[in-house]
Design an enzyme around this catalytic site. Structure first.
Site, PDB file in Angstrom:
ATOM      1  N   LYS A 140     -20.503 -53.785 -68.275  1.00  0.00           N
ATOM      2  CA  LYS A 140     -20.872 -54.897 -68.268  1.00  0.00           C
ATOM      3  C   LYS A 140     -21.504 -56.560 -68.157  1.00  0.00           C
ATOM      4  CE  LYS A 140     -17.710 -56.584 -70.017  1.00  0.00           C
ATOM      5  NZ  LYS A 140     -16.420 -56.402 -71.186  1.00  0.00           N
TER       6      LYS A 140
HETATM    7  N1  PMP Z   1     -13.899 -50.843 -66.939  1.00  0.00           N
HETATM    8  C1  PMP Z   1     -14.116 -51.865 -66.486  1.00  0.00           C
HETATM    9  C2  PMP Z   1     -14.258 -51.864 -65.280  1.00  0.00           C
HETATM   10  C3  PMP Z   1     -14.642 -53.085 -66.815  1.00  0.00           C
HETATM   11  O1  PMP Z   1     -15.018 -54.333 -65.609  1.00  0.00           O
HETATM   12  C4  PMP Z   1     -14.411 -52.912 -68.352  1.00  0.00           C
HETATM   13  C5  PMP Z   1     -14.517 -54.199 -69.019  1.00  0.00           C
HETATM   14  N2  PMP Z   1     -13.303 -55.596 -68.715  1.00  0.00           N
HETATM   15  C6  PMP Z   1     -13.749 -52.039 -68.873  1.00  0.00           C
HETATM   16  C7  PMP Z   1     -14.025 -50.612 -68.583  1.00  0.00           C
HETATM   17  C8  PMP Z   1     -13.886 -52.262 -69.999  1.00  0.00           C
HETATM   18  O2  PMP Z   1     -14.469 -52.375 -71.338  1.00  0.00           O
HETATM   19  P1  PMP Z   1     -14.735 -53.710 -72.385  1.00  0.00           P
HETATM   20  O3  PMP Z   1     -14.379 -54.968 -72.078  1.00  0.00           O
HETATM   21  O4  PMP Z   1     -15.539 -52.951 -73.594  1.00  0.00           O
HETATM   22  O5  PMP Z   1     -13.723 -52.836 -73.185  1.00  0.00           O
END
Ligand code: PMP
Length: 337
Positions: A47
């Site tokens: 992120k």
């Molecule tokens: N894994 C973790 C540990 C996260 O914090 C996030 C973000 N919310 C994601 C996966 C998913 O990423 P995205 O928001 O780009 O879908």
């Protein structure tokens, strides 16, 4: 000679993460499974990329002014990325988080200097949901922007312009499939779009945890969830702006037990300490690899995301008592106390 990069700006430490061949997963799939090491970002998660792109975009549009405040609702990792980027650029950070996320993330946010607001977890339709609370705080704060990671497509641009071309180059243009789970959808949609721009034939698959509604949506057009998951940061119930027009060809649903099994294997066999979304992603990548092999693809090469560090979950995923309380299998080296 070293090929370790040198940087003159700390923000350039975000992205350009290593890609690693996962030997256990490759063996299980019968083809190469590669993991993008997003835990290697300064905030220890994928992120950081969205945080940087969202803040740079708000600056470019003239919305974020010197001394301003960035407000966001987040499961934690986006907040950590925003706090680091905001510190580097002289902005303040206010983070709204559901209070069922790991203690480590809350402690980290406070340590980084973010103002932390916690709210009880609730349905998205509830005006007290962390996302709506963060929007209200942004509206009520002078010289503030709402990062709005779910529906701000600067998030997925981070992956169209960053993650996808990196994977393409690191795999020397030989990518047959990509899969990951969805929180905002920025990673899946952005990497999917970026890889398809290189080669329309790259298979893009959703890997959904239980309790999320997207598996059913992409399988049969209905947003419907079944079961539940303790995974943090993933599990979406709606089509966010980041997910609109995402080029999804396939979908898998992975249980927490299966994801945890990969978390354990990655740690024990490969020395990688990761969070549960990474384990779920690797399980999905193995499923996609097996499917491509079964369809007759010759030696397919699959990429997925190793989203964040397991050090963020010492009190949960790596705690025997917590796992037992959730009815989840306890890693055998943790004992059963
Ligand atoms: N894994 C973790 C540990 C996260 O914090 C996030 C973000 N919310 C994601 C996966 C998913 O990423 P995205 O928001 O780009 O879908």
């Amino acid at each position: 000679m070293t090929n370790a990069p040198v940087r003159t700006d700390t923000l350039d430490l975000i992205g350009n993460t290593p890609l690693v061949l996962l030997s256990g997963a490759s063996e299980a799939a019968g083809c190469e499974i590669w993991g993008k090491c997003e835990f290697a970002n300064p905030g220890a998660s994928v992120k950081d990329r969205a945080a940087l792109w969202i803040i740079r975009d708000a600056e470019a549009r003239g919305e974020l002014k010197p001394g301003g405040t960035v407000v966001e609702g987040t499961a934690g990792n986006t907040g950590i990325g925003i706090a680091l980027v905001a510190n580097a650029l002289g902005y303040k950070t206010v983070i709204v988080m559901p209070d069922n996320q790991s203690q480590e993330k809350m402690d980290t946010l406070r340590a980084l200097g973010a103002q932390l607001v916690t709210v009880p977890p609730t349905k998205f339709a509830d005006p007290n949901h962390f996302v709506h609370t963060s929007r209200r705080i942004a509206e009520e704060t002078d010289n503030a922007i709402w990062a709005n990671q779910f529906d701000n497509v600067a998030n997925r641009r981070a992956h169209i312009e960053g993650t996808a071309p990196e994977i393409w180059e690191q795999m020397e243009g030989r990518v047959d499939g990509f899969t990951c789970a969805v929180g905002t959808g920025g990673t899946l949609a952005g990497v999917g779009m970026g890889l398809k721009a290189q080669d329309e034939g790259v298979r893009i698959a959703l890997t959904d945890p239980h309790g999320a509604a997207l598996y059913n949506y992409y399988a049969n057009g209905e947003l419907k969830s079944e079961g539940s998951s303790v995974a943090e940061g993933i599990g979406q119930g709606r089509i966010t702006a980041n997910l609109e027009d995402a080029p999804i060809d396939d979908q898998f649903r992975i249980s927490d037990e299966e994801g945890l099994d990969w978390v354990a294997r990655l740690l024990r066999e490969e020395g990688l300490c990761l969070g549960l979304s990474s384990g779920i992603n690797v399980a999905g990548a193995v499923a996609l690899g097996r499917k491509l092999v079964a369809e007759g693809h010759e030696e397919p090469r699959i990429a997925t995301i190793l989203c964040d560090s397991g050090f963020r979950y010492l009190s949960t995923l790596y705690n025997a008592e917590w796992l037992a309380k959730k009815g989840l299998p306890v890693f055998d080296w943790l004992g059963s106390s």
